[in-house]
Write a protein that holds these residues in place. Structure first.
Motif, PDB file in Angstrom:
ATOM      1  N   ILE A   1      -6.697   6.096  16.607  1.00  9.82           N
ATOM      2  CA  ILE A   1      -6.766   4.940  15.713  1.00  9.82           C
ATOM      3  C   ILE A   1      -8.163   4.839  15.083  1.00  9.82           C
ATOM      4  O   ILE A   1      -8.509   4.162  13.912  1.00  9.82           O
ATOM      5  N   GLN A   2      -9.257   5.071  16.222  1.00 14.98           N
ATOM      6  CA  GLN A   2     -10.530   4.881  15.773  1.00 14.98           C
ATOM      7  C   GLN A   2     -11.240   6.022  15.127  1.00 14.98           C
ATOM      8  O   GLN A   2     -11.876   6.887  15.850  1.00 14.98           O
ATOM      9  N   LEU A   3     -11.165   6.110  13.917  1.00 16.27           N
ATOM     10  CA  LEU A   3     -11.647   7.226  13.022  1.00 16.27           C
ATOM     11  C   LEU A   3     -12.919   6.836  12.183  1.00 16.27           C
ATOM     12  O   LEU A   3     -12.927   5.834  11.764  1.00 16.27           O
ATOM     13  N   PRO A   4     -13.784   7.703  12.047  1.00 13.08           N
ATOM     14  CA  PRO A   4     -14.930   7.338  10.813  1.00 13.08           C
ATOM     15  C   PRO A   4     -14.338   7.554   9.658  1.00 13.08           C
ATOM     16  O   PRO A   4     -13.483   8.227   9.437  1.00 13.08           O
ATOM     17  N   HIS A   5     -14.984   6.695   8.584  1.00  8.89           N
ATOM     18  CA  HIS A   5     -14.469   6.765   7.275  1.00  8.89           C
ATOM     19  C   HIS A   5     -13.058   6.263   7.003  1.00  8.89           C
ATOM     20  O   HIS A   5     -13.003   5.579   5.734  1.00  8.89           O
ATOM     21  N   VAL A   6     -12.221   6.181   7.729  1.00  8.23           N
ATOM     22  CA  VAL A   6     -10.845   5.810   7.420  1.00  8.23           C
ATOM     23  C   VAL A   6     -10.186   5.459   8.697  1.00  8.23           C
ATOM     24  O   VAL A   6     -10.209   6.286   9.609  1.00  8.23           O
ATOM     25  N   THR A   7      -9.462   4.234   8.913  1.00  2.47           N
ATOM     26  CA  THR A   7      -8.980   3.991  10.064  1.00  2.47           C
ATOM     27  C   THR A   7      -7.598   4.667  10.234  1.00  2.47           C
ATOM     28  O   THR A   7      -6.935   4.886   9.442  1.00  2.47           O
ATOM     29  N   GLY A   8      -7.150   4.756  11.688  1.00  2.00           N
ATOM     30  CA  GLY A   8      -6.023   5.232  11.980  1.00  2.00           C
ATOM     31  C   GLY A   8      -4.832   4.197  11.186  1.00  2.00           C
ATOM     32  O   GLY A   8      -3.953   4.710  10.968  1.00  2.00           O
ATOM     33  N   PHE A   9      -5.120   2.984  11.152  1.00  2.00           N
ATOM     34  CA  PHE A   9      -4.290   2.142  10.517  1.00  2.00           C
ATOM     35  C   PHE A   9      -4.143   2.351   9.135  1.00  2.00           C
ATOM     36  O   PHE A   9      -2.687   2.454   8.495  1.00  2.00           O
ATOM     37  N   GLU A  10      -5.129   2.550   8.444  1.00  2.00           N
ATOM     38  CA  GLU A  10      -4.884   2.832   7.069  1.00  2.00           C
ATOM     39  C   GLU A  10      -4.106   4.231   6.725  1.00  2.00           C
ATOM     40  O   GLU A  10      -3.375   4.324   6.056  1.00  2.00           O
ATOM     41  N   LEU A  11      -4.558   5.325   7.661  1.00  2.00           N
ATOM     42  CA  LEU A  11      -3.578   6.648   7.746  1.00  2.00           C
ATOM     43  C   LEU A  11      -2.302   6.537   7.915  1.00  2.00           C
ATOM     44  O   LEU A  11      -1.411   7.174   7.055  1.00  2.00           O
ATOM     45  N   ILE A  12      -1.860   5.545   8.791  1.00  2.00           N
ATOM     46  CA  ILE A  12      -0.386   5.315   9.134  1.00  2.00           C
ATOM     47  C   ILE A  12       0.111   4.767   7.943  1.00  2.00           C
ATOM     48  O   ILE A  12       1.146   5.209   7.501  1.00  2.00           O
ATOM     49  N   GLU A  13      -0.514   3.913   7.307  1.00  6.28           N
ATOM     50  CA  GLU A  13       0.151   2.931   6.206  1.00  6.28           C
ATOM     51  C   GLU A  13       0.105   4.117   5.067  1.00  6.28           C
ATOM     52  O   GLU A  13       1.428   4.039   4.451  1.00  6.28           O
ATOM     53  N   GLN A  14      -0.673   4.989   4.719  1.00 10.16           N
ATOM     54  CA  GLN A  14      -0.699   5.962   3.810  1.00 10.16           C
ATOM     55  C   GLN A  14       0.571   7.018   3.731  1.00 10.16           C
ATOM     56  O   GLN A  14       1.297   7.151   3.107  1.00 10.16           O
ATOM     57  N   MET A  15       0.574   7.255   5.007  1.00 11.33           N
ATOM     58  CA  MET A  15       1.510   8.246   5.452  1.00 11.33           C
ATOM     59  C   MET A  15       3.056   7.543   5.447  1.00 11.33           C
ATOM     60  O   MET A  15       3.922   8.433   5.170  1.00 11.33           O
ATOM     61  N   LYS A  16       3.328   6.464   5.920  1.00 12.94           N
ATOM     62  CA  LYS A  16       4.523   6.149   5.730  1.00 12.94           C
ATOM     63  C   LYS A  16       4.776   5.576   4.370  1.00 12.94           C
ATOM     64  O   LYS A  16       6.148   5.484   4.212  1.00 12.94           O
ATOM     65  N   ALA A  17       3.980   5.541   3.338  1.00 11.34           N
ATOM     66  CA  ALA A  17       4.139   5.065   2.137  1.00 11.34           C
ATOM     67  C   ALA A  17       4.548   6.203   1.386  1.00 11.34           C
ATOM     68  O   ALA A  17       5.014   6.213  -0.145  1.00 11.34           O
ATOM     69  N   ASP A  18       4.194   7.580   1.936  1.00  9.69           N
ATOM     70  CA  ASP A  18       4.251   8.911   1.080  1.00  9.69           C
ATOM     71  C   ASP A  18       5.579   9.500   1.121  1.00  9.69           C
ATOM     72  O   ASP A  18       6.101   9.722   2.656  1.00  9.69           O
ATOM     73  N   PRO A  19       6.489   9.601   0.359  1.00 11.96           N
ATOM     74  CA  PRO A  19       7.925  10.025   0.546  1.00 11.96           C
ATOM     75  C   PRO A  19       8.086  11.226   1.422  1.00 11.96           C
ATOM     76  O   PRO A  19       9.011  11.261   2.067  1.00 11.96           O
ATOM     77  N   ALA A  20       7.181  12.197   1.151  1.00 10.22           N
ATOM     78  CA  ALA A  20       7.001  13.626   1.683  1.00 10.22           C
ATOM     79  C   ALA A  20       6.670  13.286   3.042  1.00 10.22           C
ATOM     80  O   ALA A  20       7.205  14.324   4.065  1.00 10.22           O
ATOM     81  N   LEU A  21       6.147  12.447   3.687  1.00  9.36           N
ATOM     82  CA  LEU A  21       5.656  11.978   4.929  1.00  9.36           C
ATOM     83  C   LEU A  21       6.293  11.190   5.888  1.00  9.36           C
ATOM     84  O   LEU A  21       6.260  10.910   7.134  1.00  9.36           O
ATOM     85  N   GLN A  22       6.957  10.209   5.139  1.00  8.02           N
ATOM     86  CA  GLN A  22       7.268   8.830   5.826  1.00  8.02           C
ATOM     87  C   GLN A  22       8.430   8.791   6.830  1.00  8.02           C
ATOM     88  O   GLN A  22       8.090   8.317   7.922  1.00  8.02           O
ATOM     89  N   ALA A  23       9.027   9.967   7.145  1.00  5.04           N
ATOM     90  CA  ALA A  23       9.940  10.271   7.896  1.00  5.04           C
ATOM     91  C   ALA A  23       9.401  10.942   9.306  1.00  5.04           C
ATOM     92  O   ALA A  23      10.013  10.931  10.554  1.00  5.04           O
ATOM     93  N   ILE A  24       8.103  11.479   9.022  1.00  2.42           N
ATOM     94  CA  ILE A  24       7.599  12.015  10.321  1.00  2.42           C
ATOM     95  C   ILE A  24       7.042  10.964  11.509  1.00  2.42           C
ATOM     96  O   ILE A  24       6.286   9.961  10.878  1.00  2.42           O
ATOM     97  N   PRO A  25       7.360  11.171  12.632  1.00  2.00           N
ATOM     98  CA  PRO A  25       6.986  10.246  13.474  1.00  2.00           C
ATOM     99  C   PRO A  25       5.434  10.282  13.958  1.00  2.00           C
ATOM    100  O   PRO A  25       4.947  11.375  13.734  1.00  2.00           O
ATOM    101  N   ILE A  26       4.852   9.104  14.064  1.00  2.00           N
ATOM    102  CA  ILE A  26       3.531   9.320  14.752  1.00  2.00           C
ATOM    103  C   ILE A  26       3.326   8.497  15.507  1.00  2.00           C
ATOM    104  O   ILE A  26       3.745   7.474  16.122  1.00  2.00           O
ATOM    105  N   MET A  27       2.506   9.334  16.654  1.00  2.00           N
ATOM    106  CA  MET A  27       2.268   8.720  17.967  1.00  2.00           C
ATOM    107  C   MET A  27       0.525   8.456  17.687  1.00  2.00           C
ATOM    108  O   MET A  27      -0.151   9.129  17.592  1.00  2.00           O
ATOM    109  N   ALA A  28       0.207   7.042  18.063  1.00  2.20           N
ATOM    110  CA  ALA A  28      -1.132   6.693  18.214  1.00  2.20           C
ATOM    111  C   ALA A  28      -1.765   6.926  19.358  1.00  2.20           C
ATOM    112  O   ALA A  28      -0.988   7.031  20.601  1.00  2.20           O
ATOM    113  N   VAL A  29      -2.922   7.439  19.545  1.00  3.26           N
ATOM    114  CA  VAL A  29      -3.696   7.903  20.740  1.00  3.26           C
ATOM    115  C   VAL A  29      -4.882   7.205  20.577  1.00  3.26           C
ATOM    116  O   VAL A  29      -5.839   7.514  19.807  1.00  3.26           O
TER     117      VAL A  29
END
Length: 120
Positions: free
Chosen positions: A54-82
């Motif tokens: 979740i703690q990444l430079p340049h872009v947060t894990g929160f932002e990435l999760i939101e981007q991936m869940k909004a992407d039709p090609a990626l939204q079904a892929i489960p995400i595990m936060a570490v």
């Protein structure tokens, strides 16, 4: 065919540990150190699971999760936060962002592998 796991982690040692651990359990693991590359790598690799700090430079894990869940090609892929965020509110916030599972750092290797297996 091995299940594919994309690991998004900026710390090189953690990235190596997670990828090596996944490969030892017969998963096909690919790592990404820069969160800015995570969405395009996920589209190209089409993993069965994304493990993300979740703690990444340049872009947060929160932002990435939101981007991936909004992407039709990626939204079904489960995400595990570490993450090192270990409070109860942190877990709720991470899950509210769209993560399917949460593992706090420092990780328990057995719990990490169990969480991956549970999502796959």
């Amino acid at each position: 065919m091995a299940k594919k796991v994309l690991v998004v982690e900026d710390n090189e040692l953690n990235l190596k540990l997670f990828c090596d651990l996944l490969r030892a359990h017969e998963y096909a693991a690919e790592g990404v150190r820069d969160g800015r590359d995570a969405v395009s790598r996920a589209r190209a690799f089409m993993p069965d699971l994304i493990v993300m700090d979740i703690q990444l430079p340049h872009v947060t894990g929160f932002e990435l999760i939101e981007q991936m869940k909004a992407d039709p090609a990626l939204q079904a892929i489960p995400i595990m936060a570490v993450t090192a965020y270990a409070g109860r509110e942190d877990e709720e916030r991470i899950r509210a962002a769209g993560a399917d599972a949460y593992v706090s750092k420092p990780i328990s290797l057995a719990r990490f592998v169990d969480a991956v297996a549970g999502l796959l």
